[in-house]
Design an enzyme around this catalytic site. Structure first.
Site, mmCIF file in Angstrom:
data_model
loop_
_atom_site.group_PDB
_atom_site.id
_atom_site.type_symbol
_atom_site.label_atom_id
_atom_site.label_comp_id
_atom_site.label_asym_id
_atom_site.label_seq_id
_atom_site.Cartn_x
_atom_site.Cartn_y
_atom_site.Cartn_z
ATOM 1 N N GLU A 3 4.151 39.633 -39.041
ATOM 2 C CA GLU A 3 5.278 39.707 -37.986
ATOM 3 C C GLU A 3 4.943 39.198 -36.778
ATOM 4 O O GLU A 3 3.715 39.130 -36.488
ATOM 5 C CB GLU A 3 5.714 41.079 -37.807
ATOM 6 C CG GLU A 3 6.277 41.841 -39.060
ATOM 7 C CD GLU A 3 6.958 43.200 -39.012
ATOM 8 O OE1 GLU A 3 8.105 43.312 -38.546
ATOM 9 O OE2 GLU A 3 6.229 44.045 -38.841
ATOM 10 N N HIS B 278 7.178 48.963 -48.414
ATOM 11 C CA HIS B 278 7.522 47.482 -48.500
ATOM 12 C C HIS B 278 6.327 46.777 -49.373
ATOM 13 O O HIS B 278 7.017 45.947 -50.419
ATOM 14 C CB HIS B 278 7.690 46.912 -47.218
ATOM 15 C CG HIS B 278 8.407 47.651 -46.245
ATOM 16 N ND1 HIS B 278 9.547 48.311 -46.624
ATOM 17 C CD2 HIS B 278 8.606 47.835 -44.826
ATOM 18 C CE1 HIS B 278 10.263 48.924 -45.599
ATOM 19 N NE2 HIS B 278 9.657 48.818 -44.798
HETATM 20 C C1 BG6 Z 1 10.341 48.666 -41.195
HETATM 21 C C2 BG6 Z 1 9.058 48.988 -40.017
HETATM 22 O O1 BG6 Z 1 10.172 49.517 -42.159
HETATM 23 O O2 BG6 Z 1 10.110 47.324 -41.516
HETATM 24 C C3 BG6 Z 1 8.772 48.238 -39.129
HETATM 25 O O3 BG6 Z 1 9.031 50.215 -39.753
HETATM 26 C C4 BG6 Z 1 8.769 46.602 -39.646
HETATM 27 O O4 BG6 Z 1 7.640 48.146 -38.517
HETATM 28 C C5 BG6 Z 1 10.114 46.219 -40.453
HETATM 29 O O5 BG6 Z 1 8.995 45.583 -38.518
HETATM 30 C C6 BG6 Z 1 9.885 44.949 -41.400
HETATM 31 O O6 BG6 Z 1 11.049 44.617 -41.985
HETATM 32 P P1 BG6 Z 1 11.691 43.238 -41.892
HETATM 33 O O7 BG6 Z 1 13.007 43.468 -42.703
HETATM 34 O O8 BG6 Z 1 12.046 42.889 -40.475
HETATM 35 O O9 BG6 Z 1 10.761 42.265 -42.451
#
Ligand code: BG6
Length: 501
Positions: free
Chosen positions: A235, A259
């Site tokens: 990210e 995730h």
């Molecule tokens: C969330 C986390 O579950 O997922 C965040 O708490 C993270 O920290 C996010 O940024 C990432 O999800 P996506 O869909 O933006 O890749």
């Protein structure tokens, strides 16, 4: 986001079939409701996939009417709709469609830590089918479930009653088990829908289809052909306004047991006997249960320091709001793990996730072994040589395959090339918010895209032991590819991370 009826019906399959139902949202004034829930309901309304007599019952603290609540959220949706970086970016927000979602909305002001709100809900809900969505901080999950249970709101007398629980589901194995016990004293497993939004993302769902609907991949999906697998969720954002939450959580717990392990299970699970929720969930659990205990030596944590991202100076984690100036919380986590089963024995899986990295990318790379000998005198140590299948998951979505081609000319020279399929080119589809399929499946009573208690336990069990409290996170400059120590984790095996571009 703008998504047509046909497109969404492709995503979620048959849209019809859901019984009438009401959706009670605890935390109806919160960020999740604004950014993801209402936009997803809007998309379902566009696709005519909302159940008959659908009604939102919004619960939150401020005193206001349902009309005021809906008008405020419409205003925010209009702002988001114009913002291409928002999840809900929708150039033609249609007021009539929005009204289908909120016109019947009822707003119950109140504090869900007190019993009167549940008594009010009992009067309002009667004998309807209801989904209770906990869009609140995780410390309230058990309390809300207990309030619902005590008010008799989870009894399924000729109707269904389902609760949707967001992440984080506990912060370790013990707390996840405790939460599960608390939920299960009020509801049956079949009533509990544990969300991990990575399961709702279209490209992630596409992994199972790629693997189990093509004969091309599955025969080579094993240790004989695969050298290693890399899973990346990188990210560019920092912790933003979530410093206080992040200080308690860190990258490992925030991203890995949920995730990243969702991606790991999709890419590595055995084919399920059917698409029945239990069959699929069991295979995922089995896979996670086969993770060999990860040692602290196979784990690298990092924390971003001051740096430059896209040409702009950004502060280090310790200077973010709500973060201690000597914080030891990790904003980056990477690891090597092995899955002890016949398919994967000896194949390393390298996982990494972090904030404030050089690029935003979620992807899985399957890196294949090199050919058994160099017929074309190619340099087998050249990292560009060899086959890689990349599942591009977010924000670019598709699949790419690297292979060697003949360099045109008189000599037998080899050129590494890449062939890429992109969802957005092929299907001409704008991305959706990602919660549409989850909400739809919950309305239809299908738990396949939701986590089982066993999957969550297996996930926590795998990561609980890896943290060595004596080790501090390694610093990396914001805007980089992560700490050098994470590169060393692969270099000691003679491998390297594929660059995040
Ligand atoms: C969330 C986390 O579950 O997922 C965040 O708490 C993270 O920290 C996010 O940024 C990432 O999800 P996506 O869909 O933006 O890749």
């Amino acid at each position: 986001m703008s998504i047509t009826t046909d497109q969404l019906q492709n995503v979620i399959g048959q849209a019809s079939g859901s019984q009438p139902c009401k959706l009670v949202i605890f935390g109806a004034g919160g960020d999740l409701t604004r950014r993801l829930l209402l936009p997803s309901l809007y998309d379902l309304a566009v696709a005519d996939a909302l159940p008959a007599d659908f009604q939102v019952i919004a619960v939150d603290r401020p005193e206001q009417t349902g009309t005021e609540w809906a008008a405020r959220l419409f205003g925010l949706a209009e702002q988001d709709a114009r913002d291409p970086s928002a999840e809900f970016s929708c150039p033609h927000l249609d007021r009539d469609v929005w009204d289908k979602v909120t016109a019947q909305a009822l707003y119950l002001p109140g504090d869900f830590t007190r019993p009167d709100i549940f008594a009010a809900l009992a009067t309002t809900l009667g004998n309807s089918n209801v989904i209770f969505y906990m869009a609140v901080a995780s410390r309230f999950f058990a309390q809300i479930a207990s309030g619902l249970g005590q008010a008799g709101l989870l009894k399924e007398d000729g109707c269904f009653r389902r609760i949707v629980v967001e992440k984080p589901f506990g912060h370790d194995l013990t707390s996840a088990r405790e939460l599960d016990e608390q939920l299960r004293t009020q509801a049956q497993e079949s009533q509990i829908y544990r969300i991990d939004h990575f399961l709702g993302k279209e490209a992630n769902q596409g992994i199972m289809i790629a693997r189990f609907s093509n004969v091309l991949f599955e025969p080579i999906w094993r240790r004989e052909y695969i050298d290693h697998v890399q899973i990346t969720a990188s990210e560019t954002i920092g912790v933003e306004q979530r410093g206080a939450f992040y200080e308690r959580t860190g990258a490992l717990r925030d991203m890995v047991p949920n995730h990243l392990f969702v991606l790991l299970s999709l890419i590595a699970m055995e084919p399920p006997a059917s698409l029945a929720a239990e069959a699929v969930r069991q295979e995922k659990t089995r896979l996670l249960q086969a993770i060999r205990p990860i040692t602290p030596d196979d784990y690298v944590s990092g924390q971003y320091a001051d740096g430059v991202l896209n040409g702009t100076k950004v502060p280090g984690y310790r200077n973010e709001p709500g973060v201690a100036s000597d914080s030891q919380t990790e904003t980056y986590a990477s690891m090597r793990l092995f899955i002890d089963n016949w398919r994967w024995g000896g194949v390393p899986f390298y996982l990494r996730t972090g904030k404030r990295l050089s690029g935003r990318r979620t992807e899985i790379s399957i890196v294949f072994k090199k050919p058994p000998y160099a017929l074309f005198n190619q340099d087998m140590n050249d990292p560009r040589i060899g086959n890689v299948i990349r599942f591009l998951l977010d924000p670019v979505r598709g699949v790419s395959i690297n292979f060697d081609a003949k360099q045109p000319g008189l000599e037998e020279a080899i050129a590494p090339v890449r062939s890429t399929f992109l969802y957005d080119d092929f299907f001409k589809k704008e991305p959706n918010v990602g919660y549409e399929a989850l909400l739809h499946d919950c309305m239809a009573g299908n738990q396949m895209l939701f986590q089982s208690a066993e999957t969550i336990e297996a996930s926590w069990a795998a990561i609980d032991q890896i943290v060595d409290p004596a080790k501090s996170p390694c610093l990396y400059p914001a805007g980089s590819q992560g700490p050098d120590e994470a590169d060393a984790l692969l270099a000691r095996d003679g491998r390297r991370w594929l660059p995040v571009t």
